[in-house]
Design a protein around this motif. Structure first.
Motif, PDB file in Angstrom:
ATOM      1  N   TYR A  55       0.792  -1.301  -0.057  1.00 61.82           N
ATOM      2  CA  TYR A  55      -0.059   0.030  -0.081  1.00 61.82           C
ATOM      3  C   TYR A  55       0.844   1.162   0.052  1.00 61.82           C
ATOM      4  O   TYR A  55       0.634   2.326  -0.713  1.00 61.82           O
ATOM      5  N   LYS A  56       2.035   1.278   0.868  1.00 62.15           N
ATOM      6  CA  LYS A  56       2.939   2.239   0.883  1.00 62.15           C
ATOM      7  C   LYS A  56       3.619   2.616  -0.596  1.00 62.15           C
ATOM      8  O   LYS A  56       3.732   3.806  -1.030  1.00 62.15           O
ATOM      9  N   THR A  57       3.881   1.567  -1.396  1.00 61.84           N
ATOM     10  CA  THR A  57       4.627   1.667  -2.653  1.00 61.84           C
ATOM     11  C   THR A  57       3.805   2.073  -3.582  1.00 61.84           C
ATOM     12  O   THR A  57       3.669   2.925  -4.391  1.00 61.84           O
ATOM     13  N   TYR A  58       2.432   1.648  -3.601  1.00 61.90           N
ATOM     14  CA  TYR A  58       1.289   1.844  -4.633  1.00 61.90           C
ATOM     15  C   TYR A  58       0.168   2.714  -4.273  1.00 61.90           C
ATOM     16  O   TYR A  58      -0.387   3.412  -5.171  1.00 61.90           O
ATOM     17  N   GLY A  59      -0.155   2.796  -3.018  1.00 67.55           N
ATOM     18  CA  GLY A  59      -1.574   3.237  -2.679  1.00 67.55           C
ATOM     19  C   GLY A  59      -2.480   3.166  -3.506  1.00 67.55           C
ATOM     20  O   GLY A  59      -3.052   1.846  -3.686  1.00 67.55           O
ATOM     21  N   ASP A  60      -3.420   4.128  -3.938  1.00 63.29           N
ATOM     22  CA  ASP A  60      -4.431   4.045  -4.596  1.00 63.29           C
ATOM     23  C   ASP A  60      -4.171   3.700  -6.080  1.00 63.29           C
ATOM     24  O   ASP A  60      -5.089   3.457  -6.901  1.00 63.29           O
ATOM     25  N   ASP A  61      -2.868   3.713  -6.556  1.00 64.85           N
ATOM     26  CA  ASP A  61      -2.496   3.493  -7.650  1.00 64.85           C
ATOM     27  C   ASP A  61      -2.301   1.949  -8.139  1.00 64.85           C
ATOM     28  O   ASP A  61      -1.617   1.480  -9.173  1.00 64.85           O
ATOM     29  N   TRP A  62      -2.396   1.168  -7.191  1.00 68.78           N
ATOM     30  CA  TRP A  62      -2.211  -0.227  -7.232  1.00 68.78           C
ATOM     31  C   TRP A  62      -2.947  -0.900  -8.589  1.00 68.78           C
ATOM     32  O   TRP A  62      -4.036  -0.581  -9.009  1.00 68.78           O
ATOM     33  N   ASN A  63      -2.107  -1.561  -9.414  1.00 64.53           N
ATOM     34  CA  ASN A  63      -2.723  -2.153 -10.738  1.00 64.53           C
ATOM     35  C   ASN A  63      -1.654  -3.237 -11.226  1.00 64.53           C
ATOM     36  O   ASN A  63      -1.308  -3.395 -12.013  1.00 64.53           O
ATOM     37  N   GLY A  64      -1.389  -4.135 -10.020  1.00 66.00           N
ATOM     38  CA  GLY A  64      -0.583  -5.275 -10.160  1.00 66.00           C
ATOM     39  C   GLY A  64      -1.072  -6.581 -10.478  1.00 66.00           C
ATOM     40  O   GLY A  64      -0.395  -7.531 -10.013  1.00 66.00           O
ATOM     41  N   GLY A  65      -2.239  -6.727 -11.100  1.00 67.77           N
ATOM     42  CA  GLY A  65      -2.786  -8.024 -11.071  1.00 67.77           C
ATOM     43  C   GLY A  65      -4.238  -8.048 -10.701  1.00 67.77           C
ATOM     44  O   GLY A  65      -4.968  -7.171 -11.271  1.00 67.77           O
ATOM     45  N   SER A  66      -4.734  -8.840 -10.023  1.00 65.33           N
ATOM     46  CA  SER A  66      -6.258  -9.123 -10.037  1.00 65.33           C
ATOM     47  C   SER A  66      -6.622  -8.186  -8.950  1.00 65.33           C
ATOM     48  O   SER A  66      -6.294  -7.799  -7.699  1.00 65.33           O
ATOM     49  N   ASP A  67      -7.431  -7.212  -9.714  1.00 65.67           N
ATOM     50  CA  ASP A  67      -8.096  -5.972  -8.872  1.00 65.67           C
ATOM     51  C   ASP A  67      -9.019  -6.761  -7.778  1.00 65.67           C
ATOM     52  O   ASP A  67      -9.079  -6.206  -6.789  1.00 65.67           O
ATOM     53  N   ALA A  68      -9.635  -7.876  -7.912  1.00 65.45           N
ATOM     54  CA  ALA A  68     -10.552  -8.208  -7.129  1.00 65.45           C
ATOM     55  C   ALA A  68      -9.772  -8.739  -5.730  1.00 65.45           C
ATOM     56  O   ALA A  68     -10.271  -8.778  -4.788  1.00 65.45           O
ATOM     57  N   LEU A  69      -8.675  -9.466  -5.973  1.00 65.07           N
ATOM     58  CA  LEU A  69      -7.813  -9.916  -4.842  1.00 65.07           C
ATOM     59  C   LEU A  69      -7.466  -8.772  -4.031  1.00 65.07           C
ATOM     60  O   LEU A  69      -7.670  -8.816  -2.784  1.00 65.07           O
TER      61      LEU A  69
END
Length: 543
Positions: A92-106
């Motif tokens: 979360y610290k690395t990506y925050g709300d910009d997380w886009n590293g795979g399964s959105d649902a997971l």
């Protein structure tokens, strides 16, 4: 000829215990315990290394989330609490709300970030067709929707959409390139989503599924199996201790009119917490729930109105001197009640925490007052409004009392403020109680009304709104879903209570979904509950 009171008691004729003395003797068949502990510790270290590797490599953060999810589903998260916390905080610290590293649902399921679902729709607000080609992603999306709160229309729509698609997949898995293993996994999810499952039972289902995955981690899989068996041995030891306590009370002679459900009630306590550090809490909680069940059956299924009035006054006074005024059978019940809490008080005194037992006593006193109100309604053939009924029966369903009791001996994370919060019936507990009362009344009201019994929520609603039974079932089904949404919201809105305590309340709701989805399985112990008990306490996993 005068009819004796005993001949007109509202007897329920409960099914006898199915287990006899099966769990009375603890026979530890585990191999050399020291060797087992060393193996588990070595496997734990190997999994810890896997977590660190995934954290250090920016390209493996998707794998890290999957690893964390697997650890949770396999029932060994308690062994990696710090590692999991650091891993999720790191992502979360690395990506925050910009997380886009795979399964959105997971990601959603772990973080409960509902905005992610907007990415699943196209510019016209319809679900993207590409979603249906990703069966695993569809399943994860479905699971994630159960973290929704009221007013999140997009999540309600997503649940309908994913449920419909998954049902199509299970009917013809080959057409959707879906393996039989995954198809079965989907069927189980449609029956009961992860969020509503008891963690211990979820582990039992996930371990064989995980084993069939080509990508499974051998160390993690073996750890999960060995740890399940290790904890099963501890649980059997606790159940043996409780069985000796129960047998010593001689229930066939002294408590012949009650439900003999010690094993099922221990399963209930296990649902609240299965981890080894809560062993003493589990034993406490089992005894407390058992006492509540004895009181419930005394008020509902045996005591006369006049006897119950005296009994209620005695519980409020909480003094051995009150016993003289009670009928003989109530003297026994009353002494068991006082002895149970006296034992808890002596143990907690050694830790300087007798205040915990004070709150536990106050909550069971309140419970008895509500039982007495129900007895009065039944005695007078009174049908209250739905609101009036629920103001009493959301307490008499026991979840305020059980929540309070469940906090006892959980360690330093519990403070007096935690107990004050619990006894005040906060929104989280109220929502869990609503699930309890509504599900219990929905499956049990027909059987109860065949004898002299207080009206259920179902009858109250039918009379007040002049509607048919089937209509009430539909309304109540939605109310249960709304209560789950309320609990989800309270988990994050209620900041003053540690999450570990709030999850006890969630587990109580999960227990109701397990025990009362189709029938009152405490009254009629069916094959499903028998299967859970055998899996948890009899059948070990092959390693």
């Amino acid at each position: 000829m005068e009819v004796k009171k005993e001949e007109i008691r509202p007897l329920a004729n409960f099914q006898p215990s199915l287990w006899g003395d099966q769990f009375l003797v603890f026979d530890d068949q585990q191999e050399d315990q020291a060797t087992l502990e060393k193996i588990i510790e070595r496997l734990k270290e190997e999994v810890q290394k896997e977590i660190l590797i995934a954290m250090d490599d920016v390209t493996k953060h998707t794998n890290l989330l999957k690893l964390v999810n697997d650890i949770k589903r396999l029932g060994v998260a308690y062994l990696f609490e710090q590692e999991i916390e650091h891993a999720l905080h790191h992502i979360y610290k690395t990506y925050g709300d910009d997380w886009n590293g795979g399964s959105d649902a997971l990601c959603m399921f772990l973080y409960t970030v509902s905005d992610i679902f907007n990415k699943c729709k196209d510019n016209e607000g319809s679900f993207k067709k590409s979603l249906t080609s990703d069966v695993q992603g569809m399943l994860e999306l479905y699971e994630a929707t159960y973290m929704r709160v009221r007013g999140e229309v997009i999540l309600d729509d997503t649940l309908v959409f994913t449920k419909d698609q998954l049902q199509k997949i299970t009917k013809d898995p080959l057409r959707w390139n879906c393996s039989l293993s995954l198809s079965k996994h989907i069927e189980e999810a449609l029956e009961r989503p992860i969020w509503k499952r008891l963690p211990r039972l979820d582990a039992l289902r996930y371990i064989p599924f995980y084993e069939q995955q080509d990508s499974h981690d051998e160390s993690l899989l073996r750890l999960a199996k060995l740890d399940f068996n290790r904890l099963q041995s501890l649980h059997k030891k606790e159940l043996s201790q409780l069985s000796k306590w129960w047998k010593g009370l001689d229930p066939p002679k002294n408590l012949h009119y009650i439900r003999d459900r010690l094993v099922e009630i221990y399963f209930w306590a296990l649902g609240v917490y299965f981890e080894p550090q809560y062993s003493r809490s589990r034993i406490f909680l089992t005894k407390v729930i058992k006492m509540a069940a004895i009181l419930d059956d005394t008020y509902d299924s045996y005591g006369t109105y006049e006897e119950l009035e005296i009994f209620t006054e005695a519980i409020q006074s909480w003094s051995i001197t009150c016993m003289d005024a009670l009928p003989d059978y109530m003297k026994i019940t009353y002494k068991i009640l006082l002895d149970c809490y006296c034992e808890l008080e002596e143990i907690m005194a050694t830790e300087g925490k007798t205040y915990q037992v004070y709150y536990a006593k106050e909550s069971i006193k309140e419970l008895s007052r509500c039982y007495m109100i129900e007895a009065k309604w039944c005695h007078e053939d009174y049908v209250p409004t739905t609101e009036e009924h629920e103001s009493v029966t959301f307490i008499s369903c026991c979840y305020v009392m059980i929540t309070t009791a469940s906090f006892m001996s959980m360690g330093d994370i519990v403070t007096e403020e935690s107990f004050k919060w619990a006894v005040c019936n906060p929104p989280l507990v109220k929502a869990s109680s609503a699930i309890n009362r509504i599900m219990d009344d929905t499956v049990g009201h027909k059987e109860e009304q065949q004898r002299k019994h207080v009206v259920s929520t179902v009858e109250c609603y039918m009379k007040e709104h002049d509607v048919k039974e089937e209509y009430v079932y539909d309304v109540f089904k939605q109310r249960v879903e709304d209560a789950w949404k309320d609990m989800n919201e309270e988990l994050f809105v209620c900041k003053d209570i540690p999450m570990i305590l709030k999850l006890r309340v969630v587990n109580l709701a999960r227990i109701m979904d397990t025990l009362y989805q189709y029938d009152d399985t405490l009254k009629f112990v069916g094959e499903e509950l028998q299967g859970y008990i055998k899996s948890c306490f009899i059948n070990s996993l092959s390693v």
